[in-house]
Motif scaffolding. Structure first.
Motif, PDB file in Angstrom:
ATOM      1  N   HIS A 143       0.807  -1.228   0.000  1.00 16.11           N
ATOM      2  CA  HIS A 143       0.000   0.000   0.000  1.00 16.11           C
ATOM      3  C   HIS A 143       0.840   1.277   0.000  1.00 16.11           C
ATOM      4  O   HIS A 143       0.300   2.371   0.160  1.00 16.11           O
ATOM      5  N   LEU A 144       2.146   1.154  -0.198  1.00 13.81           N
ATOM      6  CA  LEU A 144       3.027   2.313  -0.019  1.00 13.81           C
ATOM      7  C   LEU A 144       2.761   3.425  -1.021  1.00 13.81           C
ATOM      8  O   LEU A 144       2.961   4.610  -0.703  1.00 13.81           O
ATOM      9  N   GLN A 145       2.315   3.094  -2.216  1.00 16.22           N
ATOM     10  CA  GLN A 145       2.104   4.126  -3.231  1.00 16.22           C
ATOM     11  C   GLN A 145       0.659   4.629  -3.257  1.00 16.22           C
ATOM     12  O   GLN A 145       0.309   5.463  -4.113  1.00 16.22           O
ATOM     13  N   ARG A 146      -0.142   4.164  -2.347  1.00 17.03           N
ATOM     14  CA  ARG A 146      -1.523   4.658  -2.269  1.00 17.03           C
ATOM     15  C   ARG A 146      -1.583   5.958  -1.469  1.00 17.03           C
ATOM     16  O   ARG A 146      -0.684   6.290  -0.709  1.00 17.03           O
ATOM     17  N   MET A 147      -2.693   6.674  -1.630  1.00 14.17           N
ATOM     18  CA  MET A 147      -2.942   7.894  -0.871  1.00 14.17           C
ATOM     19  C   MET A 147      -3.766   7.539   0.366  1.00 14.17           C
ATOM     20  O   MET A 147      -4.501   6.536   0.372  1.00 14.17           O
ATOM     21  N   PRO A 148      -3.673   8.337   1.433  1.00 13.39           N
ATOM     22  CA  PRO A 148      -4.439   8.033   2.642  1.00 13.39           C
ATOM     23  C   PRO A 148      -5.934   7.810   2.390  1.00 13.39           C
ATOM     24  O   PRO A 148      -6.545   6.939   3.014  1.00 13.39           O
ATOM     25  N   SER A 149      -6.519   8.581   1.468  1.00 15.61           N
ATOM     26  CA  SER A 149      -7.955   8.458   1.203  1.00 15.61           C
ATOM     27  C   SER A 149      -8.332   7.110   0.607  1.00 15.61           C
ATOM     28  O   SER A 149      -9.509   6.729   0.608  1.00 15.61           O
ATOM     29  N   GLU A 150      -7.352   6.378   0.092  1.00 17.46           N
ATOM     30  CA  GLU A 150      -7.604   5.073  -0.510  1.00 17.46           C
ATOM     31  C   GLU A 150      -7.534   3.939   0.507  1.00 17.46           C
ATOM     32  O   GLU A 150      -7.777   2.782   0.152  1.00 17.46           O
ATOM     33  N   LEU A 151      -7.196   4.262   1.755  1.00 17.07           N
ATOM     34  CA  LEU A 151      -7.048   3.256   2.806  1.00 17.07           C
ATOM     35  C   LEU A 151      -8.193   3.348   3.810  1.00 17.07           C
ATOM     36  O   LEU A 151      -8.795   4.418   3.999  1.00 17.07           O
ATOM     37  N   SER A 152      -8.476   2.233   4.450  1.00 18.29           N
ATOM     38  CA  SER A 152      -9.467   2.222   5.520  1.00 18.29           C
ATOM     39  C   SER A 152      -8.903   2.925   6.752  1.00 18.29           C
ATOM     40  O   SER A 152      -7.696   3.222   6.827  1.00 18.29           O
ATOM     41  N   GLY A 153      -9.761   3.169   7.733  1.00 20.74           N
ATOM     42  CA  GLY A 153      -9.298   3.800   8.967  1.00 20.74           C
ATOM     43  C   GLY A 153      -8.233   2.981   9.667  1.00 20.74           C
ATOM     44  O   GLY A 153      -7.229   3.511  10.161  1.00 20.74           O
ATOM     45  N   GLY A 154      -8.428   1.674   9.702  1.00 16.72           N
ATOM     46  CA  GLY A 154      -7.453   0.808  10.349  1.00 16.72           C
ATOM     47  C   GLY A 154      -6.114   0.828   9.631  1.00 16.72           C
ATOM     48  O   GLY A 154      -5.053   0.832  10.266  1.00 16.72           O
ATOM     49  N   GLN A 155      -6.155   0.856   8.295  1.00 20.09           N
ATOM     50  CA  GLN A 155      -4.910   0.912   7.524  1.00 20.09           C
ATOM     51  C   GLN A 155      -4.204   2.250   7.714  1.00 20.09           C
ATOM     52  O   GLN A 155      -2.972   2.309   7.799  1.00 20.09           O
ATOM     53  N   GLN A 156      -4.979   3.323   7.796  1.00 17.18           N
ATOM     54  CA  GLN A 156      -4.374   4.633   8.046  1.00 17.18           C
ATOM     55  C   GLN A 156      -3.706   4.673   9.420  1.00 17.18           C
ATOM     56  O   GLN A 156      -2.625   5.254   9.566  1.00 17.18           O
ATOM     57  N   GLN A 157      -4.331   4.042  10.410  1.00 11.05           N
ATOM     58  CA  GLN A 157      -3.703   4.017  11.726  1.00 11.05           C
ATOM     59  C   GLN A 157      -2.445   3.163  11.712  1.00 11.05           C
ATOM     60  O   GLN A 157      -1.469   3.469  12.408  1.00 11.05           O
ATOM     61  N   ARG A 158      -2.432   2.098  10.920  1.00  9.88           N
ATOM     62  CA  ARG A 158      -1.218   1.300  10.778  1.00  9.88           C
ATOM     63  C   ARG A 158      -0.101   2.126  10.129  1.00  9.88           C
ATOM     64  O   ARG A 158       1.073   2.008  10.498  1.00  9.88           O
ATOM     65  N   ALA A 159      -0.473   2.966   9.167  1.00  8.48           N
ATOM     66  CA  ALA A 159       0.514   3.854   8.561  1.00  8.48           C
ATOM     67  C   ALA A 159       1.057   4.842   9.584  1.00  8.48           C
ATOM     68  O   ALA A 159       2.258   5.146   9.604  1.00  8.48           O
ATOM     69  N   ALA A 160       0.181   5.335  10.457  1.00  9.36           N
ATOM     70  CA  ALA A 160       0.618   6.252  11.509  1.00  9.36           C
ATOM     71  C   ALA A 160       1.567   5.558  12.488  1.00  9.36           C
ATOM     72  O   ALA A 160       2.541   6.158  12.961  1.00  9.36           O
ATOM     73  N   ILE A 161       1.300   4.285  12.763  1.00  6.91           N
ATOM     74  CA  ILE A 161       2.195   3.521  13.644  1.00  6.91           C
ATOM     75  C   ILE A 161       3.539   3.304  12.971  1.00  6.91           C
ATOM     76  O   ILE A 161       4.599   3.433  13.600  1.00  6.91           O
ATOM     77  N   ALA A 162       3.525   3.002  11.672  1.00  6.67           N
ATOM     78  CA  ALA A 162       4.777   2.852  10.933  1.00  6.67           C
ATOM     79  C   ALA A 162       5.569   4.149  10.942  1.00  6.67           C
ATOM     80  O   ALA A 162       6.801   4.152  11.096  1.00  6.67           O
ATOM     81  N   ARG A 163       4.885   5.263  10.776  1.00  9.45           N
ATOM     82  CA  ARG A 163       5.545   6.574  10.828  1.00  9.45           C
ATOM     83  C   ARG A 163       6.186   6.800  12.193  1.00  9.45           C
ATOM     84  O   ARG A 163       7.315   7.295  12.292  1.00  9.45           O
ATOM     85  N   ALA A 164       5.483   6.413  13.247  1.00  7.10           N
ATOM     86  CA  ALA A 164       6.016   6.575  14.599  1.00  7.10           C
ATOM     87  C   ALA A 164       7.251   5.707  14.825  1.00  7.10           C
ATOM     88  O   ALA A 164       8.140   6.062  15.603  1.00  7.10           O
ATOM     89  N   LEU A 165       7.306   4.568  14.132  1.00 11.71           N
ATOM     90  CA  LEU A 165       8.428   3.636  14.295  1.00 11.71           C
ATOM     91  C   LEU A 165       9.629   3.983  13.421  1.00 11.71           C
ATOM     92  O   LEU A 165      10.736   3.479  13.653  1.00 11.71           O
ATOM     93  N   ALA A 166       9.438   4.830  12.424  1.00 12.15           N
ATOM     94  CA  ALA A 166      10.437   5.026  11.380  1.00 12.15           C
ATOM     95  C   ALA A 166      11.809   5.417  11.905  1.00 12.15           C
ATOM     96  O   ALA A 166      12.834   4.980  11.385  1.00 12.15           O
ATOM     97  N   ALA A 167      11.853   6.253  12.952  1.00 11.90           N
ATOM     98  CA  ALA A 167      13.129   6.727  13.474  1.00 11.90           C
ATOM     99  C   ALA A 167      13.708   5.809  14.546  1.00 11.90           C
ATOM    100  O   ALA A 167      14.756   6.116  15.111  1.00 11.90           O
ATOM    101  N   GLY A 168      13.025   4.693  14.841  1.00 11.78           N
ATOM    102  CA  GLY A 168      13.503   3.803  15.899  1.00 11.78           C
ATOM    103  C   GLY A 168      13.491   4.478  17.259  1.00 11.78           C
ATOM    104  O   GLY A 168      14.522   4.549  17.936  1.00 11.78           O
ATOM    105  N   PRO A 169      12.332   4.999  17.703  1.00 14.00           N
ATOM    106  CA  PRO A 169      12.275   5.820  18.915  1.00 14.00           C
ATOM    107  C   PRO A 169      12.444   5.012  20.197  1.00 14.00           C
ATOM    108  O   PRO A 169      12.252   3.792  20.213  1.00 14.00           O
ATOM    109  N   ASP A 170      12.777   5.719  21.280  1.00 17.10           N
ATOM    110  CA  ASP A 170      12.794   5.096  22.597  1.00 17.10           C
ATOM    111  C   ASP A 170      11.384   4.751  23.053  1.00 17.10           C
ATOM    112  O   ASP A 170      11.177   3.757  23.746  1.00 17.10           O
ATOM    113  N   VAL A 171      10.416   5.576  22.673  1.00 13.26           N
ATOM    114  CA  VAL A 171       9.046   5.382  23.143  1.00 13.26           C
ATOM    115  C   VAL A 171       8.072   5.909  22.104  1.00 13.26           C
ATOM    116  O   VAL A 171       8.347   6.887  21.411  1.00 13.26           O
TER     117      VAL A 171
END
Length: 261
Positions: free
Chosen positions: A155-183
């Motif tokens: 789904h990487l080349q899709r736009m947010p509007s093309e994803l369900s709410g659950g998929q958008q939240q998964r994208a938000a979680i991936a974004r949060a993980l991208a930098a390898g954060p402490d928390v």
């Protein structure tokens, strides 16, 4: 003058007490007051909290209990009136706003109820946006692992509007993980989702602690959501009133029901 995280080394001692380098987040005697009329109101009163690495902590409480202020102070978004806050061994409560921004970019991920994806960017560009804003290189091997982990590889080349709410939240979680954060701080992450989708997202957050050794701190009003965490902190009147170890949803609902709105 440019700033870098090299200047922000873990500090072993602060005015409020020693900083624990083994804690993902540590609050020591944190008080936060706000001006109200001719006086002041304490949103937090002498709160101390240590969140170990690779743990899932839920924070619950009625409206006005202080849970949102706790999240803002713990994440370095707000500065406590007194006390200290450390993220990944670095005390942030006495840093400048610019320095705290650097720490947040490198060591903190955020997941919100409303996803906060940029509608004009692809999912891939949304996920890597914080890294690009920080001028940090994208670790493509890590990114591929994260995207696969959250189930968005196709789904990487899709736009947010093309994803369900659950998929958008998964994208938000991936974004949060991208930098390898402490928390990762999650603020009502399932508030806009139906029951089954919310369960899927909570299962993913739960899995992050075991599979990726990720620390998650989640603010929620939902006992069923909090039951996914290792421990739950219950806030009342700006203080930590109870700490419950691996409680079930029924216990949490009963505890929360004991507080008056």
């Amino acid at each position: 003058m440019s700033l870098s995280l090299a200047r922000l080394r873990p500090q072993r001692q602060s005015a409020a007490g020693p900083v624990d380098p083994d804690a993902a987040v540590q609050l020591v005697d944190v008080t936060k007051t706000y001006r109200s009329g001719g006086g002041s109101v304490a949103a937090l009163s002498s709160v101390s909290l240590r969140v170990p690495r690779a743990k899932f902590l839920a924070v619950m409480g009625r409206s006005g209990s202080g849970k949102s202020t706790l999240l803002h102070c713990a994440a370095g978004l707000d500065v406590p009136t007194s006390g200290s806050v450390a993220i990944g061994g670095t005390e942030v409560s006495r840093l400048s706003e610019t320095e705290r921004t650097l720490v947040r970019r490198a060591r903190v991920g955020f997941v919100f109820q409303s996803y906060n994806l940029v509608p004009s960017l692809t999912i891939e560009h949304n996920i890597t946006l914080p890294l690009r804003l920080a001028g940090s290189p994208v670790d493509h091997a890590w990114l591929e692992s994260v995207v696969e982990h959250v189930g968005l590889s196709d789904h990487l080349q899709r736009m947010p509007s093309e994803l369900s709410g659950g998929q958008q939240q998964r994208a938000a979680i991936a974004r949060a993980l991208a930098a390898g954060p402490d928390v990762i701080f999650a603020d009502e992450p399932t508030g806009a989702l139906d029951l089954q989708t919310a369960t899927d997202v909570l299962s993913l957050l739960r899995d992050l602690t075991s599979s990726l050794s990720q620390t998650v701190v989640m603010v929620t009003h939902d006992p069923m959501a909090a039951a996914w965490a290792d421990d739950t902190v219950v806030m009342a009147d700006g203080r930590i009133d109870q700490v419950l170890r691996e409680p079930d949803a029924a216990t949490l609902a009963a505890v929360l029901g004991g507080y008056h709105s």
